[in-house]
Design an enzyme around this catalytic site. Structure first.
Site, mmCIF file in Angstrom:
data_model
loop_
_atom_site.group_PDB
_atom_site.id
_atom_site.type_symbol
_atom_site.label_atom_id
_atom_site.label_comp_id
_atom_site.label_asym_id
_atom_site.label_seq_id
_atom_site.Cartn_x
_atom_site.Cartn_y
_atom_site.Cartn_z
ATOM 1 N N GLY A 147 1.194 49.464 21.247
ATOM 2 C CA GLY A 147 0.065 49.542 20.340
ATOM 3 C C GLY A 147 0.102 48.412 19.327
ATOM 4 N N CYS A 148 -1.005 48.208 18.636
ATOM 5 C CA CYS A 148 -1.111 47.080 17.705
ATOM 6 C C CYS A 148 -0.298 47.315 16.435
ATOM 7 C CB CYS A 148 -2.577 46.805 17.378
ATOM 8 S SG CYS A 148 -3.535 48.261 16.901
ATOM 9 N N TYR A 149 -0.445 48.492 15.827
ATOM 10 C CA TYR A 149 0.364 48.798 14.643
ATOM 11 C C TYR A 149 1.853 48.720 14.980
ATOM 12 C CZ TYR A 149 -3.433 50.713 11.674
ATOM 13 O OH TYR A 149 -4.541 50.879 10.881
ATOM 14 N N THR A 150 2.211 49.238 16.154
ATOM 15 C CA THR A 150 3.623 49.288 16.525
ATOM 16 C C THR A 150 4.196 47.897 16.718
ATOM 17 O OG1 THR A 150 3.049 49.529 18.855
ATOM 18 C CG2 THR A 150 3.367 51.525 17.623
ATOM 19 N N THR A 151 3.426 47.014 17.327
ATOM 20 C CA THR A 151 3.909 45.651 17.545
ATOM 21 C C THR A 151 4.273 44.990 16.219
ATOM 22 O OG1 THR A 151 2.648 45.356 19.588
ATOM 23 C CG2 THR A 151 3.268 43.361 18.393
#
Length: 344
Positions: A147-151
C-alpha cells in the site's frame, strides 16, 4: 515481456499505463474494465489519445488474457485479485497485485482487517516492497504490491528497527495523503466542496494499512511490533508525507542513526536520503518513483522523527509495481522508471 492490465481505468491503472508506455521491455496486450467494456481507453481518458487506443475488454476473457501475457498487473479493489489468482493457478502468467489480497503472510490478519474471506491462501507469493524482498520477488508467482501509506512508513522506519536503535513499542506513524489514494469512485468525503480548504484525519486506529506496517517491521526487528497509525487527507491530488516517531534506545547516537540509514539505503537508487535535519516534501517526488527520507533527533525528549515523502501513485503503487516487474524479469530496476519529478 507481454503484459496486461486488469482494471485499467482506475488511478493506479492509468498511472501504470503512463509508465509502461516508456518501458522498452514491456508490450501492453490487453486492458480490462468492467464499467467501460467496449470503449477505447483513450475515450475514457482523453490524455491517452494517440498513446493508447486499445479497446477495453471484460475480465470474462481472463484465460485468454493470461495465455497471451507473461505478467498480469491487477489494479482492482481488494477481494478480486485472489479470484483471478485462483483461476490462473495453473497458468504460466505471473501476477503483480496492486490491491491488498496478497500482501499478508497470515491470511487471518487480512480477513480480520478487510472483512473478506481469503479464498487463495496457499500460493507462492511475496510482499513486494522491492528494497526489502528483492530476492524473493525474483521468483514469486504472485507479488503483493504494498500500500501507499505502508511504503512511505516502512521505508522510513526500516533501518532503525532492523538495527535495533529504537523502542519498537513506542512507534507512532502520522501520515498525510492526496485524495487520489482513495481511488476514482466518487464519494461525499471526496467531493470538491467537502475536501477543498480542509484537512482531516480518518480511520483512526482502524486503517487497513496498519497491519502491513506491523508485519514488515516485525519481520525486520524479529519482534512483534504494534503501533499507532493515523492517516490524514490533504486537499491535493497526489503525494504522501509520512511522519514517524520513536523513542531512541539509551546510548544510541546521531552517528549510529546516520550510519544505519546509509548502510541500509546507500545502494538503493530510488531511496534519496536527504539526511539529518532535512524536510522532504511531496513536491520534490511528484510523478517519480523516488522516496525521500530525512530525520530529526530530539535530544530533549529522546525521540527521533523521520519524514518520508513519496508519490502515492508511483512509488506507492504503479511505479513500485514496475520496479517489482523489473526485478522479476531480471531487468535493470530503473528500466521505465527514470522519470525526473514533475516540478512545480
Amino acid at each position: 515481456m507481454k503484459v496486461s492490465v486488469i482494471g485499467a481505468t482506475g488511478y493506479a491503472g492509468i498511472e501504470l499505463l503512463r509508465i509502461l508506455y516508456n518501458h522498452p521491455e514491456a508490450e501492453v496486450m490487453y486492458l480490462t474494465s468492467e464499467s467501460n467494456t467496449g470503449r477505447k481507453i483513450s475515450d475514457v481518458y482523453e490524455h491517452l489519445y494517440k498513446i493508447y487506443d486499445q479497446q477495453l475488454i471484460s475480465m470474462d476473457k481472463i484465460d485468454e488474457i493470461a495465455d497471451a501475457s507473461d505478467f498480469l498487473f491487477i489494479c482492482l479493489p481488494h477481494g478480486h485479485a485472489m479470484q483471478v489468482g485462483r483461476q490462473l493457478e495453473n497458468k504460466a502468467a505471473r501476477i503483480i497485485d496492486l490491491g491488498a489480497d496478497y500482501r499478508f503472510n497470515n491470511t487471518e490478519v487480512y480477513e480480520k482487517w478487510y472483512k473478506v474471506k481469503h479464498t487463495h491462501k496457499t500460493t507462492n507469493r511475496v510482499y513486494g516492497l522491492s528494497e526489502l524482498h528483492r530476492e524473493m520477488i525474483k521468483s514469486a508467482k504472485i507479488i503483493g504490491n504494498p500500500g501507499c501509506y505502508t511504503t512511505a512508513s516502512i521505508l522510513a522506519l526500516a533501518p532503525l528497527v532492523k538495527y535495533g536503535l529504537v523502542e519498537i513499542s513506542s512507534i507512532i506513524v502520522d501520515a498525510k495523503s492526496g485524495v487520489s489514494g482513495a481511488g476514482r469512485t466518487a464519494s461525499p468525503a471526496n467531493h470538491f466542496p467537502e475536501l477543498y480548504d480542509s484537512f482531516k484525519a480518518y480511520s483512526v486506529a482502524t486503517h487497513r494499512h496498519t497491519p502491513e506496517i506491523e508485519q514488515e517491521l516485525s519481520w525486520l526487528g524479529q519482534k512483534k511490533v504494534t503501533l499507532n497509525f493515523t492517516p490524514h487527507l490533504v486537499p491535493m491530488d497526489r503525494g504522501i508525507l509520512s511522519t514517524c516517531y520513536a523513542n531512541i534506545l539509551p546510548s544510541v547516537t546521531k552517528t549510529m542513526i546516520n550510519d544505519a540509514f546509509h548502510s541500509f539505503y546507500d545502494k538503493e537508487f530510488f531511496i534519496r536520503l536527504r539526511g539529518i535535519n532535512s524536510y522532504p516534501t511531496t513536491k520534490n517526488v511528484r510523478g517519480s518513483n523516488f522516496c525521500d527520507i530525512g530525520w530529526h533527533v530530539d535530544q530533549r525528549t529522546g525521540r527521533i522523527v523521520i519524514l518520508s515523502a513519496i508519490d502515492n501513485l508511483v512509488k506507492g503503487a504503479a511505479g513500485q509495481a514496475v520496479q517489482n516487474f523489473n526485478i522479476a524479469c531480471g531487468f535493470n530496476e530503473k528500466t521505465g522508471l527514470m522519470m525526473a519529478p514533475v516540478y512545480p
